[in-house]
Design an enzyme around this catalytic site. Structure first.
Site, PDB file in Angstrom:
ATOM      1  CG  ASP A  98      68.176  -1.741  58.925  1.00 24.03           C
ATOM      2  OD1 ASP A  98      68.060  -1.106  60.005  1.00 24.03           O
ATOM      3  OD2 ASP A  98      68.034  -2.977  58.857  1.00 24.03           O
ATOM      4  CD  GLU A 120      74.191  -4.160  60.401  1.00 21.55           C
ATOM      5  OE1 GLU A 120      74.421  -4.852  61.402  1.00 21.55           O
ATOM      6  OE2 GLU A 120      73.162  -3.463  60.267  1.00 21.55           O
ATOM      7  CD  GLU A 134      63.404  -1.757  59.611  1.00 18.24           C
ATOM      8  OE1 GLU A 134      63.209  -1.488  60.807  1.00 18.24           O
ATOM      9  OE2 GLU A 134      62.489  -2.194  58.854  1.00 18.24           O
ATOM     10  CG  HIS A 211      61.139  -4.811  68.301  1.00 16.42           C
ATOM     11  ND1 HIS A 211      62.199  -5.689  68.396  1.00 16.42           N
ATOM     12  CD2 HIS A 211      61.531  -3.852  67.417  1.00 16.42           C
ATOM     13  CE1 HIS A 211      63.178  -5.278  67.622  1.00 16.42           C
ATOM     14  NE2 HIS A 211      62.803  -4.161  67.004  1.00 16.42           N
ATOM     15  NE  ARG A 213      58.148   1.077  61.774  1.00  8.64           N
ATOM     16  CZ  ARG A 213      57.528   2.207  62.052  1.00  8.64           C
ATOM     17  NH1 ARG A 213      56.225   2.298  61.859  1.00  8.64           N
ATOM     18  NH2 ARG A 213      58.182   3.248  62.500  1.00  8.64           N
ATOM     19  CG  HIS A 244      59.881  -2.253  71.462  1.00 11.91           C
ATOM     20  ND1 HIS A 244      59.191  -1.102  71.148  1.00 11.91           N
ATOM     21  CD2 HIS A 244      61.099  -2.119  70.894  1.00 11.91           C
ATOM     22  CE1 HIS A 244      59.955  -0.314  70.415  1.00 11.91           C
ATOM     23  NE2 HIS A 244      61.126  -0.908  70.245  1.00 11.91           N
TER      24      HIS A 244
END
Length: 384
Positions: A98, A120, A134, A211, A213, A244
């Site tokens: 994604d 996937e 995503e 991590h 957004r 991260h």
């Protein structure tokens, strides 16, 4: 008979991990010429994965720059991928998951009428802003793709619900389970000096990876405060947190957690090290999608630090709980598992809904069937 040229496009570390076993299998298949292209949406972390899995790219767009925007990645990926597609003229383009690279790869192939195989496929939250970007990337891929490699039956149903022709959807399991077969090793020795010397038998390790957004800012602050509460409530726990590279993530995590005597903030780990650290941990708290798939294969319960997940199979199977990012909710769910050994054991023993280690083989065989090189498709994956 002419070889089938299959162009696989990879941009990030998770894509690299999940595509590695499939790319290796394609390279070993006599009827297929495998071509690997990197966008390097993530540079250092992706290079690390390719080195560990002994993969060499045929093309590298090297897109990553500091503070890159989604527009930058998309525009440069489309331009670079178009040149490669025109040069290679592949029979099929494979994309995974994604990411922005995945979406751009599908779109670039579509512009030149090259069929796309989406590895996937079919994960959904039905909220276009969570996860961002995503969820929309996945939906764009699904509109374009010719072959949809759904990891689970629920993913297949999501695609059918959107009108995807059923004969184009194949339940394969997730290739990340294929990767785990080679990465987790009983005698593994960590490169990191702290992990190499750490006594995993003396503490219950809480492994954290956060991590995303949408969690940057207040949600991540809430997560860190919850972790401090758990450390205070459970003196036998130790927190390991590979942080991260995103400066916004690092700023918050270090501000709240640095200096605690039962916390070790680590640099991002290579895939082999992280998988083996997961295997030696007691409880995993994460906002990562991939870890929700990997942990059940290792018998490790997961608290998902997100309000929604596109992987509800883990919730239904009992291998994960949706904790969100509220401090009190995280503390309560984690405390219940740390207090109640029977509840913990029930999650640890739950059946893995994501694969049996043969997803790459099924995907390869579907591709060969699609191009008339096999008389029938493979049997779909079904969890035990």
């Amino acid at each position: 008979m002419q070889e089938l040229k299959i162009l696989s496009i990879v941009g990030t570390r998770p894509e690299g991990i999940k595509m590695a076993p499939l790319v290796h299998l394609l390279k070993e298949t006599a009827e297929i010429k495998s071509v690997l292209c990197l966008t390097a949406q993530h540079r250092e972390m992706l290079d690390q994965v390719l080195s560990l899995f002994e993969l060499k790219a045929d093309y590298d767009l090297n897109l990553m720059k500091e503070s890159q925007s989604l527009t930058h990645i998309t525009a440069r990926a489309l331009e670079g991928l178009e040149k490669i597609i025109l040069q290679e003229k592949p029979h099929m383009v494979l994309v995974q998951g994604d990411t922005t690279t995945t979406m751009a790869g599908s779109l670039a192939a579509f512009y030149h009428k090259i069929p796309v195989g989406h590895v996937e496929a079919g994960l959904r939250t039905w909220d276009k802003y969570a996860p961002f970007p995503e969820e929309i990337n996945r939906r764009i891929n699904s509109v374009i793709a010719e072959l949809h490699f759904a990891p689970t039956d629920l993913s297949r149903k999501n695609l059918l619900r959107e009108g995807t022709p059923p004969e184009k959807v194949y339940v394969t399991g997730n290739t990340v389970i294929d990767a785990l077969k080679t990465t987790v090793q009983p005698g593994f020795v960590f490169d990191d000096p702290f992990l190499r010397g750490f006594d995993f038998d003396s503490s219950r390790v809480l492994l954290v990876e956060a991590h995303r957004r949408e969690n940057i800012g207040r949600p991540l602050q809430e997560i860190c405060l919850a972790l401090l509460d758990l450390l205070q409530a459970f003196p036998d726990t130790f927190l390991l947190f590979p942080v991260h590279k995103n400066p916004a993530v690092r700023c918050t995590v270090y501000r709240y957690l640095e200096g605690h005597h039962r916390v070790r903030l680590l640099e991002p780990l290579d895939t082999f090290s992280f998988h083996n650290l997961m295997a030696r941990s007691h409880l995993i708290l994460t906002d990562s999608g991939g870890i929700q798939e990997e942990a059940p294969a290792l018998g490790r319960p997961v608290l998902v630090l997100r309000d929604v997940t596109e992987r509800p199979e883990a919730l239904a199977a009992g291998t994960a709980l949706l904790a969100g990012t509220n401090r009190e909710a995280i503390v309560k769910m984690a405390s219940d598992l740390l207090h109640d050994s029977s509840a913990y054991a029930a999650m640890a023993r739950a059946a893995n809904p994501y694969g049996d280690g043969r997803a790459s083989e099924r995907i390869r065989d579907v591709i060969l069937y699609y191009f008339g090189r096999r008389p029938s498709p493979p049997e779909p994956f079904s969890p035990i």
